[in-house]
Design a protein around this motif. Structure first.
Motif, short mmCIF file in Angstrom:
data_model
loop_
_atom_site.label_atom_id
_atom_site.label_comp_id
_atom_site.label_asym_id
_atom_site.label_seq_id
_atom_site.Cartn_x
_atom_site.Cartn_y
_atom_site.Cartn_z
N GLU A 1 -9.53 -2.52 -3.80
CA GLU A 1 -10.45 -1.57 -3.33
C GLU A 1 -10.25 -1.69 -1.76
N ALA A 2 -10.22 -2.74 -1.08
CA ALA A 2 -9.96 -2.66 0.25
C ALA A 2 -8.65 -2.16 0.84
N MET A 3 -7.67 -2.54 0.01
CA MET A 3 -6.40 -1.83 0.50
C MET A 3 -6.37 -0.49 0.27
N ALA A 4 -7.11 0.26 -0.73
CA ALA A 4 -6.88 1.58 -0.93
C ALA A 4 -7.57 2.11 -0.25
N ALA A 5 -8.79 1.51 0.49
CA ALA A 5 -9.62 2.14 1.55
C ALA A 5 -8.89 1.88 2.97
N GLY A 6 -7.81 1.29 3.07
CA GLY A 6 -7.22 1.29 4.23
C GLY A 6 -7.59 0.21 5.18
N THR A 7 -8.11 -0.93 4.34
CA THR A 7 -8.73 -2.05 5.32
C THR A 7 -7.76 -3.56 4.98
N PRO A 8 -7.31 -4.08 6.07
CA PRO A 8 -6.44 -5.21 5.84
C PRO A 8 -7.30 -6.67 5.04
N VAL A 9 -6.52 -7.28 4.44
CA VAL A 9 -6.97 -8.08 3.16
C VAL A 9 -6.61 -9.56 3.79
N LEU A 10 -7.66 -10.62 3.82
CA LEU A 10 -7.20 -12.08 4.01
C LEU A 10 -7.91 -12.48 2.68
N ALA A 11 -7.11 -13.42 2.04
CA ALA A 11 -7.67 -14.08 0.64
C ALA A 11 -7.17 -15.49 0.48
N SER B 1 -0.28 -12.61 -6.49
CA SER B 1 0.49 -11.73 -7.40
C SER B 1 -0.12 -10.35 -6.81
N VAL B 2 -1.38 -10.21 -6.41
CA VAL B 2 -1.59 -8.86 -6.02
C VAL B 2 -0.98 -8.55 -4.69
N LEU B 3 -1.17 -9.57 -3.80
CA LEU B 3 -0.92 -9.43 -2.15
C LEU B 3 0.63 -9.67 -2.08
N ARG B 4 1.62 -9.65 -3.30
CA ARG B 4 2.90 -9.64 -3.16
C ARG B 4 3.61 -8.87 -2.35
N GLY B 5 4.62 -9.58 -1.55
CA GLY B 5 5.33 -8.67 -0.40
C GLY B 5 4.49 -8.47 0.70
N GLY B 6 3.58 -9.38 0.94
CA GLY B 6 3.18 -9.42 2.32
C GLY B 6 1.90 -8.37 2.64
N ALA B 7 1.59 -7.73 1.53
CA ALA B 7 0.48 -6.88 1.60
C ALA B 7 -0.83 -7.35 2.00
N GLY B 8 -1.02 -8.59 2.18
CA GLY B 8 -2.41 -9.51 2.62
C GLY B 8 -1.85 -10.67 3.28
N GLU B 9 -3.03 -11.26 3.93
CA GLU B 9 -2.81 -12.62 4.35
C GLU B 9 -3.24 -13.79 3.54
N LEU B 10 -2.57 -14.89 3.38
CA LEU B 10 -3.22 -15.68 2.38
C LEU B 10 -3.53 -17.07 3.37
N PHE B 11 -4.50 -17.78 2.69
CA PHE B 11 -5.09 -19.15 3.38
C PHE B 11 -5.45 -20.13 2.24
N ALA B 12 -5.25 -21.58 2.53
CA ALA B 12 -5.58 -22.53 1.58
C ALA B 12 -6.93 -22.47 0.88
N ALA B 13 -6.87 -22.15 -0.40
CA ALA B 13 -8.32 -22.01 -1.02
C ALA B 13 -9.09 -23.38 -1.08
N GLY B 14 -10.24 -23.25 -0.59
CA GLY B 14 -11.35 -24.12 -0.46
C GLY B 14 -11.42 -24.85 1.07
N SER B 15 -10.59 -24.42 1.95
CA SER B 15 -10.68 -24.80 3.31
C SER B 15 -11.08 -24.10 4.27
N SER B 16 -12.44 -24.42 4.61
CA SER B 16 -13.06 -23.73 5.55
C SER B 16 -12.30 -23.67 7.14
N GLU B 17 -11.60 -24.85 7.17
CA GLU B 17 -10.83 -24.75 8.57
C GLU B 17 -9.58 -23.84 8.47
N ALA B 18 -8.93 -23.59 7.41
CA ALA B 18 -7.81 -22.81 7.35
C ALA B 18 -8.38 -21.32 7.47
N LEU B 19 -9.63 -21.08 6.82
CA LEU B 19 -10.13 -19.96 6.61
C LEU B 19 -10.52 -19.52 8.14
#
Length: 372
Positions: free
Chosen positions: A282-292, A300-318
């Motif tokens: 929904e964010a990407m369809a609206a033209g908004t970048p995604v961090l997840a 799998s949704v952000l495959r191909g560099g469609a968004g940025e990823l960080f380590a789940a559960g890490s507030s420091e990485a976030l």
């Protein structure tokens, strides 16, 4: 072709499975299918094609709350609907979730059944405890499907078999044409959308925001959603003296799309239990970048560099990812283009055609039951 779409969860409450079923039903009707949606409802059904099996009760499920209709009345209601409507095919979502889904599967008789699994996790308690009781139900499903590889992996862990991937979709055009809300253009706005419960990671986002607010004075956080963790999250933000956090509550469809359209970055910091990530689309369809977070379903949704990823559960990485993106307009611009292209692959107008092709395959070729 007359098709039943069965949803175990009450359509009176928001949720990924409910949204999937309702969107799919709309687009299947556009393709000429005669569709009925069978599900619990706690208020007036959302359309005349929805057949309510009764009101629901709330239960803890997979780190969230499930609104299910249990007992003899919903069971008999499902039986009556299946007998009266004479469907060509029954498409059951979350086929092992008690409520309308299990009731429909038990009473499907000789009607072909497509079973779509949505949940993803390292393990699922009721699958583990009831595995041997559920295996006969698994064999009643003509063709097994899942919304993502992560959801297929979970089902395969307990029941084996092969799964056709029929993913979640997004109303691309509706999000693309949404009107932005009025806001301070000098701010860097980050949007969170989700139920306020531990598995969604909003507590980690609040913790990370302490660093973000200190390093990026123009940053602002919009939190959309309600849930049992809301009082604790509000208290945490107040105790940390965070002045740039806005709790917006639950929003209607049009205002939610407007918020997606207006944000500079969408953040989904879930720590578990996400098989796909419709909100990312929904964010990407609206033209908004995604961090997840780097959950398999999100990756799998952000495959191909469609968004940025960080380590789940890490507030420091976030915090590090949020501050880095706030300071990198070129990267944000690139993510907009990559995200729009990725979201277009999940347009419901395309995916509904794929689902209809599967229906036709099942009815014309007599697709056999997957081997265990």
């Amino acid at each position: 072709m007359k098709v039943a779409l069965v949803c175990p969860y009450s359509l009176s409450w928001p949720g990924g499975v409910q949204g999937h079923v309702l969107s799919l039903s709309t687009h299947l009707r556009d393709l000429g299918c005669d569709v009925r949606v069978i599900a619990p409802c706690d208020a007036t059904p959302p359309s005349c094609e929805v057949i309510s099996v009764g009101k629901s009760r709330s239960f803890d499920a997979n780190g969230s709350i499930a609104h299910l209709a249990l007992g003899p009345r919903p069971f008999l209601r499902v039986r009556h609907v299946l007998d009266a409507e004479n469907f060509d095919l029954i498409h059951i979502h979350e086929p092992f979730q008690a409520s309308a889904s299990v009731f429909a599967l038990l009473q499907s008789r000789d009607t072909p059944v497509l079973g779509t699994f949505h949940a993803a996790a390292d393990e699922l308690d009721h699958y583990r405890r009831l595995r041997f009781a559920l295996e006969p139900l698994w064999r009643r499903i003509t063709l097994h499907a899942a919304v993502s590889d992560a959801a297929a992996d979970l089902a395969r862990k307990y029941f084996g078999g092969e799964y056709r991937i029929l993913p979640n979709g997004v109303e691309v055009e509706a999000f693309a044409r949404a009107e932005a809300v009025a806001r301070d253009a000098s701010e860097f706005v980050v949007l969170f959308v989700g139920r306020l419960e531990p598995r969604k990671g909003c507590a980690e986002l609040i913790e990370a925001w302490k660093t973000v607010e200190a390093r990026v004075p123009e940053a602002r956080l919009w939190i959309v959603g309600t849930g049992p963790q809301e009082p604790d999250l509000r208290r945490a933000a107040a105790d940390a003296h965070l002045s740039s956090v806005d709790f917006l509550g639950a929003l209607g469809t049009e205002e939610l799309r407007a918020r997606f359209k207006s944000a500079d970055l969408f953040c989904s910091p879930a720590i578990e239990g996400e098989s796909f990530g419709i909100v990312l689309l929904e964010a990407m369809a609206a033209g908004t970048p995604v961090l997840a977070s780097d959950l398999p379903g999100y990756a799998s949704v952000l495959r191909g560099g469609a968004g940025e990823l960080f380590a789940a559960g890490s507030s420091e990485a976030l915090a590090g990812s949020l501050t880095a993106l706030a300071e990198n307009s070129a990267r944000l611009s690139a993510l907009v283009d990559l995200g729009r292209a990725r979201a277009a692959e999940f347009d419901w107008r395309i995916l509904a055609r794929d689902v209809l092709d599967v229906y036709e395959e099942m009815l014309t070729t007599g697709v056999g039951r997957s081997a265990a």
